[in-house]
Design an enzyme around this catalytic site. Structure first.
Site, mmCIF file in Angstrom:
data_model
loop_
_atom_site.group_PDB
_atom_site.id
_atom_site.type_symbol
_atom_site.label_atom_id
_atom_site.label_comp_id
_atom_site.label_asym_id
_atom_site.label_seq_id
_atom_site.Cartn_x
_atom_site.Cartn_y
_atom_site.Cartn_z
ATOM 1 C CD GLU A 38 -2.476 1.837 0.383
ATOM 2 O OE1 GLU A 38 -3.207 1.072 -0.265
ATOM 3 O OE2 GLU A 38 -2.377 3.053 0.116
ATOM 4 C CD GLN A 39 -0.611 5.356 -3.670
ATOM 5 O OE1 GLN A 39 0.185 5.373 -4.589
ATOM 6 N NE2 GLN A 39 -1.811 5.898 -3.769
ATOM 7 N NE ARG A 113 -14.309 4.744 0.698
ATOM 8 C CZ ARG A 113 -13.843 4.287 -0.461
ATOM 9 N NH1 ARG A 113 -14.688 3.917 -1.391
ATOM 10 N NH2 ARG A 113 -12.557 4.213 -0.695
ATOM 11 C CE1 TYR A 222 -25.318 5.267 3.630
ATOM 12 C CE2 TYR A 222 -26.404 6.162 1.696
ATOM 13 C CZ TYR A 222 -25.289 5.632 2.302
ATOM 14 O OH TYR A 222 -24.138 5.455 1.574
ATOM 15 C CG ASP A 299 -12.972 1.581 -8.182
ATOM 16 O OD1 ASP A 299 -13.975 0.866 -8.364
ATOM 17 O OD2 ASP A 299 -13.002 2.654 -7.541
#
Ligand SMILES: Cc1cc2nc3c(=O)[nH]c(=O)nc-3n(C[C@H](O)[C@H](O)[C@H](O)COP(=O)(O)OP(=O)(O)OC[C@H]3O[C@@H](n4cnc5c(N)ncnc54)[C@H](O)[C@@H]3O)c2cc1C
Length: 352
Positions: A38-39, A113, A222, A299
């Site tokens: 992970e960067q 998230r 929500y 993605d």
């Protein structure tokens, strides 16, 4: 202690977002060692706000034992309701809850998230076959036929049996596999924010997913995290921005776009002090995103606009489908990768 499955070299995963972590965990569960690069510096963490989770993600993560953990913090709204942002009139209501679950076999839920990322992170941290490595940016790779070598920023080279590019919308790995340039800027901007439950006036709090549709705008809200938080997303059309992801948004611009809308919309918008802004992008779909010992996921493989509410769901489905394809032929990664990307194309919701 989990037992390693075939070969000595680990799978290399570029990117430790939602897609990268579930990929690492799903592969490790099948007995494969995995290194995630992970960067970002510091720790593995997720920013952003709420996301909606359709039944497809629950079908997938149930297969790797993560559904219960995801449901612990999620919110199951009773319905999705669409309203006219000018007249206030209800346009339609889609019942969720029990009737929905009975029909689709899985729930419809909303979550933060950070919560979905947290479930995947804890699963990885609890599996000794996963190595999580921060401040490690993947700069380049070479497919040597029988293994892959990646080059990290700073020049270090790491060998693996294969590379999975989970490095998001602006994927470097994709630029070498598909080579279709920069993502397409949609002209739609999303402002997102999360309030604490007590910051939302009682008469504006709703248990449902509510969408206010206005002229070239929409506004969605929500509850999140067992009802302790409240998620707000305001989207409008604008050609002013060309790129940007998770930067601070300009409230003046937002209020100009939502001018004249219902008091419920404007009162909620005014509760926010700091908005984060996303310039929404996607790409034309491609038929294949695997080449030799390198493939893409989430993605990086098939980015889409948030209107589908499926990006994180599909990244999770991809991961489970990929791990199953690899486990079915552990010594033939290129073939397994083709089977995985082919199944994702021919059968959306390949885990159904
Ligand atoms: C406004 C908005 C609303 C959304 N709503 C929903 C929704 O309701 N439901 C849903 O399912 N989805 C939704 N999505 C989509 C979802 O957030 C994405 O599809 C999902 O986060 C993709 O995960 P990913 O892991 O593929 O990519 P990312 O989350 O982008 O993660 C990529 C990771 O790779 C790292 N990285 C990048 N390059 C490198 C490199 N060279 N080396 C090492 N690391 C690297 C990055 O730092 C990052 O951590 C929404 C998106 C937006 C913008």
């Amino acid at each position: 202690m989990a037992k390693a499955n075939g070969g000595d070299l680990p799978f290399l995963v570029a990117g430790g977002g939602i897609g990268g972590l579930i990929t690492a965990y799903a592969l490790a569960r099948k007995g494969f060692p995995v290194r995630v690069f992970e960067q970002a510096a510091g720790e593995f963490k997720e920013l952003g706000a709420g996301i909606q989770l359709g039944p497809s993600i629950f079908r997938a993560i149930e297969r790797v034992g993560l559904k219960a953990g995801m449901m612990d913090d999620a919110w199951v709204p009773p319905s999705i309701e669409m309203r006219d942002a000018l007249s206030g009139e209800r346009v339609t209501t889609i019942p969720l809850g029990e009737p929905f679950t009975a029909r689709f076999g899985q729930p419809y839920a909303v979550t933060h998230r950070a919560d979905i990322h947290g479930v995947y992170l804890r699963a990885c941290q609890g599996n000794n076959l996963v190595s999580l490595e921060n401040s490690r940016k993947v700069d380049d790779f070479v497919d040597k036929g029988d293994e892959v070598a990646i080059r990290l920023e700073g020049g270090e080279e790491v060998r693996g049996r294969a590379l999975i590019g989970c490095d998001g919308m602006w994927s470097k790995v994709r630029s070498r596999i598909v080579g279709d340039g920069a993502p397409r800027v949609s002209g739609h901007i999303a402002y997102r924010a999360v309030l604490k439950r007590e910051e939302v006036p009682d008469d504006l709090w709703r248990p449902d997913v509510v969408l206010w549709a206005g002229p070239k705008t929409h506004f969605v809200h929500y509850p999140l995290r067992r009802g302790t938080l409240y998620n707000l997303v305001a989207v409008f059309h604008s050609d002013r921005y060309v790129e940007g992801w998770n930067t601070v948004g300009d409230p003046e611009e937002l209020f100009k776009r939502f001018n004249g809308q219902r008091p419920e919309v404007l009162r909620l918008l005014k509760r926010i002090e700091t908005w984060r802004m996303w310039v929404l992008c996607d790409r034309e779909p491609v038929k294949d995103w695997s080449k030799g010992r390198v493939t893409l996921l989430g993605d990086a493989a098939h980015p889409m606009l948030q209107y589908l509410a499926q990006g994180a769901c599909m990244a999770s489905e991809d991961a489970v489908a990929l791990a199953e394809a690899v486990a079915a032929s552990p010594h033939a990664n290129p073939g397994a990768f083709k089977a995985y990307s082919g199944s994702a194309i021919s059968a959306p919701g390949a885990c159904s």
